[in-house]
Scaffold this motif. Structure first.
Motif, PDB file in Angstrom:
ATOM      1  N   UNK A  24      20.559  -6.592  -3.541  1.00 16.31           N
ATOM      2  CA  UNK A  24      19.929  -7.292  -2.458  1.00 16.31           C
ATOM      3  C   UNK A  24      18.489  -6.818  -2.322  1.00 16.31           C
ATOM      4  N   UNK A  25      17.621  -7.735  -1.898  1.00 17.83           N
ATOM      5  CA  UNK A  25      16.227  -7.385  -1.667  1.00 17.83           C
ATOM      6  C   UNK A  25      15.977  -7.156  -0.185  1.00 17.83           C
ATOM      7  N   UNK A  26      15.072  -6.208   0.097  1.00 14.07           N
ATOM      8  CA  UNK A  26      14.703  -5.875   1.468  1.00 14.07           C
ATOM      9  C   UNK A  26      13.196  -5.711   1.553  1.00 14.07           C
ATOM     10  N   UNK A  27      12.631  -6.159   2.660  1.00 14.64           N
ATOM     11  CA  UNK A  27      11.237  -5.896   2.966  1.00 14.64           C
ATOM     12  C   UNK A  27      11.196  -4.727   3.941  1.00 14.64           C
ATOM     13  N   UNK A  28      10.469  -3.708   3.558  1.00 16.83           N
ATOM     14  CA  UNK A  28      10.203  -2.572   4.439  1.00 16.83           C
ATOM     15  C   UNK A  28       8.777  -2.779   4.943  1.00 16.83           C
ATOM     16  N   UNK A  29       8.632  -2.912   6.257  1.00 19.37           N
ATOM     17  CA  UNK A  29       7.331  -3.183   6.853  1.00 19.37           C
ATOM     18  C   UNK A  29       7.006  -2.096   7.867  1.00 19.37           C
ATOM     19  N   UNK A  30       5.997  -1.310   7.558  1.00 20.84           N
ATOM     20  CA  UNK A  30       5.574  -0.246   8.452  1.00 20.84           C
ATOM     21  C   UNK A  30       4.164  -0.498   8.949  1.00 20.84           C
ATOM     22  N   UNK A  31       3.950  -0.267  10.224  1.00 21.23           N
ATOM     23  CA  UNK A  31       2.615  -0.398  10.828  1.00 21.23           C
ATOM     24  C   UNK A  31       2.163   0.971  11.303  1.00 21.23           C
ATOM     25  N   UNK A  32       0.938   1.323  10.923  1.00 18.87           N
ATOM     26  CA  UNK A  32       0.407   2.643  11.247  1.00 18.87           C
ATOM     27  C   UNK A  32       0.143   2.803  12.736  1.00 18.87           C
ATOM     28  N   UNK A  33       0.204   4.053  13.173  1.00 19.68           N
ATOM     29  CA  UNK A  33      -0.211   4.359  14.541  1.00 19.68           C
ATOM     30  C   UNK A  33      -1.720   4.135  14.635  1.00 19.68           C
ATOM     31  N   UNK A  34      -2.234   3.796  15.809  1.00 14.17           N
ATOM     32  CA  UNK A  34      -3.680   3.594  15.951  1.00 14.17           C
ATOM     33  C   UNK A  34      -4.449   4.849  15.533  1.00 14.17           C
ATOM     34  N   UNK A  35      -5.536   4.633  14.809  1.00 17.14           N
ATOM     35  CA  UNK A  35      -6.363   5.747  14.375  1.00 17.14           C
ATOM     36  C   UNK A  35      -5.700   6.648  13.357  1.00 17.14           C
ATOM     37  N   UNK A  36      -4.747   6.127  12.614  1.00 19.06           N
ATOM     38  CA  UNK A  36      -3.952   6.952  11.717  1.00 19.06           C
ATOM     39  C   UNK A  36      -4.423   7.022  10.278  1.00 19.06           C
ATOM     40  N   UNK A  37      -5.643   6.576   9.994  1.00 20.84           N
ATOM     41  CA  UNK A  37      -6.091   6.546   8.601  1.00 20.84           C
ATOM     42  C   UNK A  37      -6.088   7.931   7.953  1.00 20.84           C
ATOM     43  N   UNK A  38      -6.534   8.942   8.665  1.00 22.80           N
ATOM     44  CA  UNK A  38      -6.571  10.291   8.079  1.00 22.80           C
ATOM     45  C   UNK A  38      -5.164  10.755   7.691  1.00 22.80           C
ATOM     46  N   UNK A  39      -4.176  10.498   8.553  1.00 29.70           N
ATOM     47  CA  UNK A  39      -2.788  10.865   8.223  1.00 29.70           C
ATOM     48  C   UNK A  39      -2.284  10.052   7.042  1.00 29.70           C
ATOM     49  N   UNK A  40      -2.614   8.761   7.021  1.00 25.69           N
ATOM     50  CA  UNK A  40      -2.208   7.906   5.909  1.00 25.69           C
ATOM     51  C   UNK A  40      -2.729   8.468   4.592  1.00 25.69           C
ATOM     52  N   UNK A  41      -3.996   8.825   4.571  1.00 24.90           N
ATOM     53  CA  UNK A  41      -4.584   9.356   3.338  1.00 24.90           C
ATOM     54  C   UNK A  41      -3.980  10.706   2.964  1.00 24.90           C
ATOM     55  N   UNK A  42      -3.671  11.528   3.954  1.00 21.10           N
ATOM     56  CA  UNK A  42      -3.084  12.836   3.690  1.00 21.10           C
ATOM     57  C   UNK A  42      -1.719  12.716   3.024  1.00 21.10           C
ATOM     58  N   UNK A  43      -0.896  11.774   3.495  1.00 20.87           N
ATOM     59  CA  UNK A  43       0.473  11.651   2.987  1.00 20.87           C
ATOM     60  C   UNK A  43       0.647  10.563   1.934  1.00 20.87           C
ATOM     61  N   UNK A  44      -0.446   9.924   1.529  1.00 19.03           N
ATOM     62  CA  UNK A  44      -0.361   8.842   0.544  1.00 19.03           C
ATOM     63  C   UNK A  44       0.300   9.268  -0.765  1.00 19.03           C
ATOM     64  N   UNK A  45      -0.065  10.419  -1.358  1.00 19.41           N
ATOM     65  CA  UNK A  45       0.589  10.792  -2.626  1.00 19.41           C
ATOM     66  C   UNK A  45       2.113  10.910  -2.496  1.00 19.41           C
ATOM     67  N   UNK A  46       2.584  11.506  -1.408  1.00 20.60           N
ATOM     68  CA  UNK A  46       4.027  11.654  -1.207  1.00 20.60           C
ATOM     69  C   UNK A  46       4.697  10.290  -0.994  1.00 20.60           C
ATOM     70  N   UNK A  47       4.048   9.426  -0.212  1.00 23.32           N
ATOM     71  CA  UNK A  47       4.571   8.074   0.048  1.00 23.32           C
ATOM     72  C   UNK A  47       4.697   7.297  -1.260  1.00 23.32           C
ATOM     73  N   UNK A  48       3.647   7.315  -2.052  1.00 18.58           N
ATOM     74  CA  UNK A  48       3.670   6.571  -3.316  1.00 18.58           C
ATOM     75  C   UNK A  48       4.706   7.142  -4.288  1.00 18.58           C
ATOM     76  N   UNK A  49       4.800   8.445  -4.378  1.00 16.95           N
ATOM     77  CA  UNK A  49       5.789   9.062  -5.267  1.00 16.95           C
ATOM     78  C   UNK A  49       7.208   8.736  -4.805  1.00 16.95           C
ATOM     79  N   UNK A  50       7.404   8.710  -3.495  1.00 17.97           N
ATOM     80  CA  UNK A  50       8.730   8.416  -2.937  1.00 17.97           C
ATOM     81  C   UNK A  50       9.204   7.034  -3.380  1.00 17.97           C
ATOM     82  N   UNK A  51       8.345   6.031  -3.242  1.00 17.85           N
ATOM     83  CA  UNK A  51       8.757   4.684  -3.645  1.00 17.85           C
ATOM     84  C   UNK A  51       8.743   4.496  -5.153  1.00 17.85           C
ATOM     85  N   UNK A  52       7.851   5.180  -5.867  1.00 13.77           N
ATOM     86  CA  UNK A  52       7.850   5.098  -7.335  1.00 13.77           C
ATOM     87  C   UNK A  52       9.172   5.599  -7.904  1.00 13.77           C
TER      88      UNK A  52
END
Length: 98
Positions: free
Chosen positions: A1-29
């Motif tokens: 089955x296919x699923x869409x995972x849709x996440x919306x960042x907290x306001x002003x969260x770009x720095x956190x997004x960039x900090x955890x991006x490698x882990x996020x990408x590796x997790x889904x890879x």
């Protein structure tokens, strides 16, 4: 089955997004062939403000479990997270199994 995972960042969260991006990408890879497609939502300035992932899972509970272990969720990058079953209806690749 296919699923869409849709996440919306907290306001002003770009720095956190960039900090955890490698882990996020590796997790889904790690899903390998069960990762169908993925990419960020962008604001008017072209900055990432969320993520959309299409993944394969055995059922809703498995998809929810996986999505809620994503570093963007566990580390508080996402303010919201939704997991919905999805049917690729139009322009579906012929070799796609769901």
């Amino acid at each position: 089955m296919l699923f869409i995972v849709s996440g919306r960042d907290k306001p002003g969260g770009l720095a956190d997004r960039l900090q955890f991006r490698p882990q996020h990408r590796a997790y889904y890879a790690a899903l390998e062939d069960d990762l169908v497609l993925a990419g960020p939502y962008l604001d008017a300035a072209g900055e990432p403000v969320g993520s959309m992932i299409v993944m394969r899972a055995s059922d809703q509970q498995a998809a929810e479990r996986y999505a809620r272990a994503d570093p963007y969720w566990t580390e508080g990058v996402f303010a919201s997270l939704d997991v919905s079953r999805w049917d690729w209806f139009m322009k579906r690749p012929e070799d796609l199994t769901s």
